[in-house]
Design a protein around this motif. Structure first.
Motif, PDB file in Angstrom:
ATOM      1  N   ALA A  87       2.241   1.578  -3.501  1.00 41.32           N
ATOM      2  CA  ALA A  87       1.360   2.026  -4.488  1.00 41.32           C
ATOM      3  C   ALA A  87       0.881   3.576  -4.105  1.00 41.32           C
ATOM      4  O   ALA A  87       0.673   4.154  -5.514  1.00 41.32           O
ATOM      5  CB  ALA A  87       0.187   0.985  -4.236  1.00 41.32           C
ATOM      6  N   GLY A  88       0.893   3.725  -3.002  1.00 43.70           N
ATOM      7  CA  GLY A  88       0.497   5.280  -2.786  1.00 43.70           C
ATOM      8  C   GLY A  88       1.501   6.166  -3.288  1.00 43.70           C
ATOM      9  O   GLY A  88       1.144   7.438  -3.454  1.00 43.70           O
ATOM     10  N   ARG A 145       0.794  -1.152   0.068  1.00 41.91           N
ATOM     11  CA  ARG A 145       0.152   0.249   0.024  1.00 41.91           C
ATOM     12  C   ARG A 145       0.938   1.294   0.046  1.00 41.91           C
ATOM     13  O   ARG A 145       0.515   2.268  -0.618  1.00 41.91           O
ATOM     14  CB  ARG A 145      -1.068   0.133   1.143  1.00 41.91           C
ATOM     15  CG  ARG A 145      -1.953  -1.042   1.015  1.00 41.91           C
ATOM     16  CD  ARG A 145      -3.102  -0.816   1.909  1.00 41.91           C
ATOM     17  NE  ARG A 145      -2.655  -0.331   3.446  1.00 41.91           N
ATOM     18  CZ  ARG A 145      -2.370  -1.014   4.536  1.00 41.91           C
ATOM     19  NH1 ARG A 145      -2.684  -2.482   4.305  1.00 41.91           N
ATOM     20  NH2 ARG A 145      -2.337  -0.774   5.593  1.00 41.91           N
ATOM     21  N   THR A 205       4.504  -0.250  -8.488  1.00 40.60           N
ATOM     22  CA  THR A 205       3.268  -1.018  -7.901  1.00 40.60           C
ATOM     23  C   THR A 205       3.202  -2.361  -8.394  1.00 40.60           C
ATOM     24  O   THR A 205       2.974  -3.402  -7.552  1.00 40.60           O
ATOM     25  CB  THR A 205       2.072  -0.378  -8.234  1.00 40.60           C
ATOM     26  OG1 THR A 205       1.926   0.834  -7.918  1.00 40.60           O
ATOM     27  CG2 THR A 205       0.860  -1.081  -7.910  1.00 40.60           C
ATOM     28  N   PRO A 233       3.916   4.803  -7.483  1.00 43.65           N
ATOM     29  CA  PRO A 233       3.202   3.872  -8.347  1.00 43.65           C
ATOM     30  C   PRO A 233       3.881   3.339  -9.521  1.00 43.65           C
ATOM     31  O   PRO A 233       3.222   2.234  -9.959  1.00 43.65           O
ATOM     32  CB  PRO A 233       2.061   4.997  -8.869  1.00 43.65           C
ATOM     33  CG  PRO A 233       2.539   6.087  -8.763  1.00 43.65           C
ATOM     34  CD  PRO A 233       3.445   6.228  -7.637  1.00 43.65           C
ATOM     35  N   GLN A 234       4.904   3.856  -9.818  1.00 43.89           N
ATOM     36  CA  GLN A 234       5.799   3.443 -11.119  1.00 43.89           C
ATOM     37  C   GLN A 234       6.355   1.846 -10.555  1.00 43.89           C
ATOM     38  O   GLN A 234       6.737   1.209 -11.579  1.00 43.89           O
ATOM     39  CB  GLN A 234       6.938   4.003 -11.397  1.00 43.89           C
ATOM     40  CG  GLN A 234       8.024   4.244 -10.265  1.00 43.89           C
ATOM     41  CD  GLN A 234       7.985   5.313  -9.344  1.00 43.89           C
ATOM     42  OE1 GLN A 234       6.727   5.660  -9.065  1.00 43.89           O
ATOM     43  NE2 GLN A 234       9.012   5.989  -8.802  1.00 43.89           N
TER      44      GLN A 234
END
Length: 299
Positions: free
Chosen positions: A23-24, A20, A30, A27-28
């Motif tokens: 991702a937050g 998490r 993720t 994001p590259q």
């Protein structure tokens, strides 16, 4: 590797939290795999991020300052040292209920050396001396004070308390009178009267990486700063056998007073670590026992 919770106040961290956070904020990355990396470390959790990166997150509040220290100083040290050191690729911020800063680093290959199982102990001693000498030669201004970098006497109360605690754990077999004698010898040694020098200040086997017996990288710079050069003599007793220990000393040109302070500091750390970690962190407890045997075997 720790088998359970090491500190009573540590924050819970798991794979889902790390995913998490990535991702937050990144994001590259993720789609990259996230997998806990087993470590004997006590302050941070480590997670592999794909094949080329590692996420490092403090387990306790006290580790948060170390993260900021690394993020500020590692980019400035990298060109001044003879071995690889961590490269900060991402500066993480508190989020998802996780309260502290964290980092993403480039993954550094290698294995942690193990006391008693070194394939090139003398060459490794020279490599370590070269790293310590390079740290001492750094002249960057505005350096923080190294953790444990102050006078030996500042460790007196905690060291004596640990010795008394170990008297109550006879199954550990520590000669507490001999330990006290070595400690008091360190207290009597003249203090460092030169300018403070740059230190890694936590040269434990778990913070070293080797390949084919040679030092390839030094990691975990959270304790770094300036202070007494004796603070970076830890490998003499926590890793190197007697012959290589002397090579390490000779290569660095360590005087008697600094050597005695270094031995006392290394013993102090081990005496404090053993009762604290003996049931929660086998790697740290094992190394503490090794240090105590190595130091007391010299006296």
């Amino acid at each position: 590797m720790s088998t359970g919770q090491v500190h009573p106040d540590q924050h819970p961290i798991d794979d889902d939290l790390v995913r998490r956070l990535i991702a937050g904020q990144f994001p590259q990355w993720t789609e990259l795999t996230v997998e806990r990396f087993p470590s004997g470390g006590t302050v941070n959790a480590m997670y592999r991020l794909g094949d080329a990166m590692v996420v490092r997150l403090p387990l306790v509040k006290g580790g948060a300052k170390d993260v900021s220290t690394e993020q500020e100083w590692l980019p400035r040290l990298v060109s001044r040292l003879p071995t690889a050191i961590p490269e900060v690729l991402g500066v993480g911020k508190p989020a998802e209920g996780y309260p502290w800063p964290w980092s993403v680093y480039r993954w550094l290959p290698g294995e942690n050396p193990e006391a008693g199982a070194l394939s090139e102990p003398v060459l490794l001693a020279k490599d370590l001396a070269g790293f310590v000498a390079a740290m001492r030669s750094i002249t960057l201004p505005g350096a923080p004070e190294a953790y444990r970098g102050g006078p030996v006497a500042s460790l007196d109360a905690s060291t004596r308390a640990a010795i008394e605690e170990l008297r109550g754990i006879p199954q550990e077999g520590v000669d507490c009178d001999a330990a006290t004698a070595v400690w008091e010898d360190a207290l009597r040694a003249p203090g460092w009267d030169g300018p403070p020098v740059w230190l890694h200040a936590d040269l434990m086997p778990g913070n070293l990486l080797v390949d084919s017996g040679r030092l390839t990288a030094v990691i975990d710079f959270g304790c770094m700063g300036v202070g007494d050069p004796a603070c970076d003599l830890f490998p003499a007793w926590n890793l190197l056998p007697a012959e290589a220990r002397e090579v390490f000393r000779e290569t660095l040109g360590v005087d008697d007073a600094t050597w005695n302070r270094g031995r006392g500091r290394t013993l102090s750390q081990a005496l404090i670590a053993l009762p604290y970690y003996r049931r929660t962190n086998p790697a740290m407890a094992h190394n503490a026992r090794h240090v105590i045997r190595a130091v007391l075997g010299e006296s």
